[in-house]
Design an enzyme around this catalytic site. Structure first.
Site, PDB file in Angstrom:
ATOM      1  N   LYS A  25       0.780  -1.171  -0.020  1.00 40.34           N
ATOM      2  CA  LYS A  25       0.287  -0.561   0.099  1.00 40.34           C
ATOM      3  C   LYS A  25       0.619   0.916   0.530  1.00 40.34           C
ATOM      4  O   LYS A  25       0.330   2.335  -0.761  1.00 40.34           O
ATOM      5  CB  LYS A  25      -0.726   0.021   1.000  1.00 40.34           C
ATOM      6  N   SER A  26       1.647   0.992   1.291  1.00 43.43           N
ATOM      7  CA  SER A  26       3.072   2.630   1.542  1.00 43.43           C
ATOM      8  C   SER A  26       3.615   2.658   0.101  1.00 43.43           C
ATOM      9  O   SER A  26       3.495   3.917  -0.551  1.00 43.43           O
ATOM     10  CB  SER A  26       3.989   2.181   1.995  1.00 43.43           C
ATOM     11  N   ARG A 126      -8.854  12.131  12.608  1.00 40.80           N
ATOM     12  CA  ARG A 126      -7.184  11.800  13.557  1.00 40.80           C
ATOM     13  C   ARG A 126      -6.953  12.778  13.149  1.00 40.80           C
ATOM     14  O   ARG A 126      -6.914  14.171  12.191  1.00 40.80           O
ATOM     15  CB  ARG A 126      -6.871  10.742  11.718  1.00 40.80           C
ATOM     16  N   SER A 171       7.338   9.045  12.195  1.00 40.32           N
ATOM     17  CA  SER A 171       5.996   8.894  11.868  1.00 40.32           C
ATOM     18  C   SER A 171       6.978   9.144   9.995  1.00 40.32           C
ATOM     19  O   SER A 171       7.922   9.635   9.687  1.00 40.32           O
ATOM     20  CB  SER A 171       5.306   9.812  11.595  1.00 40.32           C
ATOM     21  N   ASP A 323       2.348  -0.838  12.201  1.00 46.24           N
ATOM     22  CA  ASP A 323       0.937  -1.961  11.484  1.00 46.24           C
ATOM     23  C   ASP A 323       0.361  -3.150  11.730  1.00 46.24           C
ATOM     24  O   ASP A 323      -0.696  -4.307  10.907  1.00 46.24           O
ATOM     25  CB  ASP A 323       0.989  -1.133   9.568  1.00 46.24           C
ATOM     26  N   ARG A 395      -7.198  -3.611   9.579  1.00 48.85           N
ATOM     27  CA  ARG A 395      -6.543  -4.832  10.142  1.00 48.85           C
ATOM     28  C   ARG A 395      -6.946  -5.870  11.298  1.00 48.85           C
ATOM     29  O   ARG A 395      -6.783  -6.693  11.815  1.00 48.85           O
ATOM     30  CB  ARG A 395      -5.286  -4.158  10.673  1.00 48.85           C
TER      31      ARG A 395
HETATM   32  C1  S3P Z   1       2.434   4.557   5.773  1.00 46.44           C
HETATM   33  C2  S3P Z   1       3.409   4.858   7.509  1.00 46.44           C
HETATM   34  C3  S3P Z   1       3.097   5.086   8.657  1.00 46.44           C
HETATM   35  C4  S3P Z   1       1.452   3.124   8.637  1.00 46.44           C
HETATM   36  C5  S3P Z   1       0.380   3.757   7.010  1.00 46.44           C
HETATM   37  C6  S3P Z   1       1.321   3.881   5.976  1.00 46.44           C
HETATM   38  C7  S3P Z   1       3.353   5.361   4.705  1.00 46.44           C
HETATM   39  O1  S3P Z   1       2.067   5.237   9.598  1.00 46.44           O
HETATM   40  O2  S3P Z   1       1.470   2.894   9.722  1.00 46.44           O
HETATM   41  O3  S3P Z   1      -0.567   2.602   7.292  1.00 46.44           O
HETATM   42  O4  S3P Z   1       3.137   5.189   3.514  1.00 46.44           O
HETATM   43  O5  S3P Z   1       4.196   6.243   4.923  1.00 46.44           O
HETATM   44  P1  S3P Z   1       2.932   6.556  10.368  1.00 46.44           P
HETATM   45  O6  S3P Z   1       3.888   7.393   9.738  1.00 46.44           O
HETATM   46  O7  S3P Z   1       2.049   7.382  10.965  1.00 46.44           O
HETATM   47  O8  S3P Z   1       3.570   6.009  11.730  1.00 46.44           O
END
Ligand code: S3P
Length: 440
Positions: A25-26, A126, A171, A323, A395
């Site tokens: 996904k990322s 959020r 983050s 995650d 999840r």
């Molecule tokens: C992500 C970073 C994470 C993760 C999210 C996807 C990303 O969040 O929890 O599902 O794609 O950069 P954080 O960076 O806020 O921890």
């Protein structure tokens, strides 16, 4: 309101075979973002056709980028260059996707036009000050709702300046947001992370030919880039998502007799907390066919059943498995002894409050647990059947479906529609390996 979907997970089942879970996904989000602002045509393979990454894709279409597909994971993006995005006709709706909102925030801070970002009821709760504050330091004109929640409104026409930012939380979304803003800023943007977080943005920027520096400092790793460069289109091959693979890793780890192979999973070192934690709990995991695909390491992962033991989860693994905790809590419930997690307050501001929502579900299934502000303590023991509520968190829904492998009765899971945000085909795939889950 989205359609109500309930999963019915029948007790027992097997975990056998060789499967491939959908794309990361990322990496999928980033392929659309960077492909759109690159010069030339970017071809993506293995794109995750889930609602979250499709929300990012639609946002760029709404800003005038011509994108073909997705067609069986293939997407072709006709990049418009850093300054070619157009004002969308209406607010960009990003559904459930926090990643879309936070990453786009960086890019949209620097555009000449005004634009608003909105989301569903979960995303609308959020925290966005974590990106709005540093973006304002860079000179962005951005408004949030009181309390720092979406919608995010960008006035447009801001001239950004590079800043030196020490992130208060680890983050990747905040880091990526500021690096994307930095592409447009005057001077150098430097972001220091207090602990390692996923580095897909840095890797992909380099893949698109943009210069990104990293340096270890006493306060953590500092990533920097300077504005004014150009991104050049490339082909992106998206690895399978280790976060989606996790449900199957845990499924095999808790089920006697299991033997499962997961093909071509992304094993970026900033994402493998789940492998490290499961190994420490006693899981029998083997990696093979390790290769590099477009700057991201991938491997086949084979897992066989072995009894798990409870552990104190090392705090340095928390951002690397952020995650994966809902599924890891199910592993903890099936382990011998006590598992303790701390330093994980970020779980409270994910798609749901993942500490409380998992604790409530575990309690409903008879699993003893103790909620802490920044984590949870879980006692391994028998799992009963029962009804749990996922609170619309993909999840959580998938984690409780996996728990049925070891439960004494059926598990009913409410509010599962959002599984489609990250894992289309989840139900089909769990049934393929030998579970019995239906969706109604
Ligand atoms: C992500 C970073 C994470 C993760 C999210 C996807 C990303 O969040 O929890 O599902 O794609 O950069 P954080 O960076 O806020 O921890």
């Amino acid at each position: 309101m989205s359609k109500q979907i309930q999963f019915v997970a029948r007790a027992g089942g097997q975990v056998k075979g060789s499967i491939r879970v959908p794309g990361d996904k990322s990496v999928s989000h980033r392929s659309i973002i960077l492909g759109s602002i690159a010069e030339g045509t970017t071809r993506v393979e293995g794109f995750l056709e889930g609602e979250d990454s499709l929300a990012t894709l639609q946002a760029f279409r709404d800003m005038g980028v011509e994108i073909e597909g997705p067609d069986q994971g293939c997407v072709t993006i006709h990049g418009v260059g850093l300054h070619g995005l157009k004002k969308p006709e209406k607010p960009l709706y990003l559904g459930n996707s926090g990643t879309s909102m936070r990453l786009l925030a960086g890019l949209l801070s620097a555009q000449s036009f005004p634009v608003t970002l909105t989301g569903d009821s979960s995303l609308s709760k959020r925290p966005m000050n974590r990106v709005a504050k540093p973006l304002r330091e860079m000179g962005a004109l951005v408004a949030t709702k009181e309390g720092g929640q979406p919608p995010l409104e960008f006035l447009g026409g801001s001239r950004l300046k590079g800043i030196d930012y020490q992130m208060p939380i680890a983050s990747a979304q905040v880091k990526s947001c500021l690096l994307l803003a930095g592409l447009y800023a005057e001077g150098t943007t430097r972001v220091t992370e207090p602990a390692p977080t996923r580095d897909h943005t840095e890797r992909m920027l380099k893949g698109f030919g943009y210069s990104v520096e990293s340096e270890l400092t006493p306060n953590g790793k500092q990533i920097s880039l300077s504005g004014g460069g150009v991104l050049k289109a490339i082909d992106v091959r998206v690895p399978s998502d280790i976060s989606s693979a996790t449900f199957f890793l845990v499924a095999a780890a808790i089920t006697p007799g299991s033997d499962l192979k997961l093909e071509k999973v992304g094993i970026n070192p900033t994402r493998i907390g789940v492998l490290n934690i499961l190994k420490q709990m006693g899981a029998d995991l083997t990696l093979s066919n390790e290769t590099d695909e477009g700057g991201e390491p991938v491997a086949d992962i084979e897992i066989r059943y072995a009894p798990l033991r409870g552990i104190d989860i090392p705090v340095d693994q928390v951002p690397l498995a952020i995650d994966e905790f809902p599924a890891l809590f199910i592993a903890a419930a099936c382990a011998e002894g006590t598992t303790r997690l701390s330093g994980a307050e970020e779980l409270r501001v994910k798609e749901s409050d993942r500490i409380q929502v998992m604790a409530d579900g575990l309690s409903a299934l008879g699993v003893t647990n103790l909620v802490k502000e920044d984590g949870i303590v879980i006692e391994g023991g028998p799992i009963q059947g029962g009804t749990v509520d996922s609170h619309g968190d993909h999840r959580i829904a998938m984690s409780f479906a996996i728990a049925a492998l070891r439960s004494s009765g059926e598990i009913l899971i409410n509010d599962c529609a959002n599984v489609a945000t990250s894992f289309p085909g989840f139900v089909e795939l769990v049934n393929q390996v030998g579970m019995n889950v239906t969706s109604r």
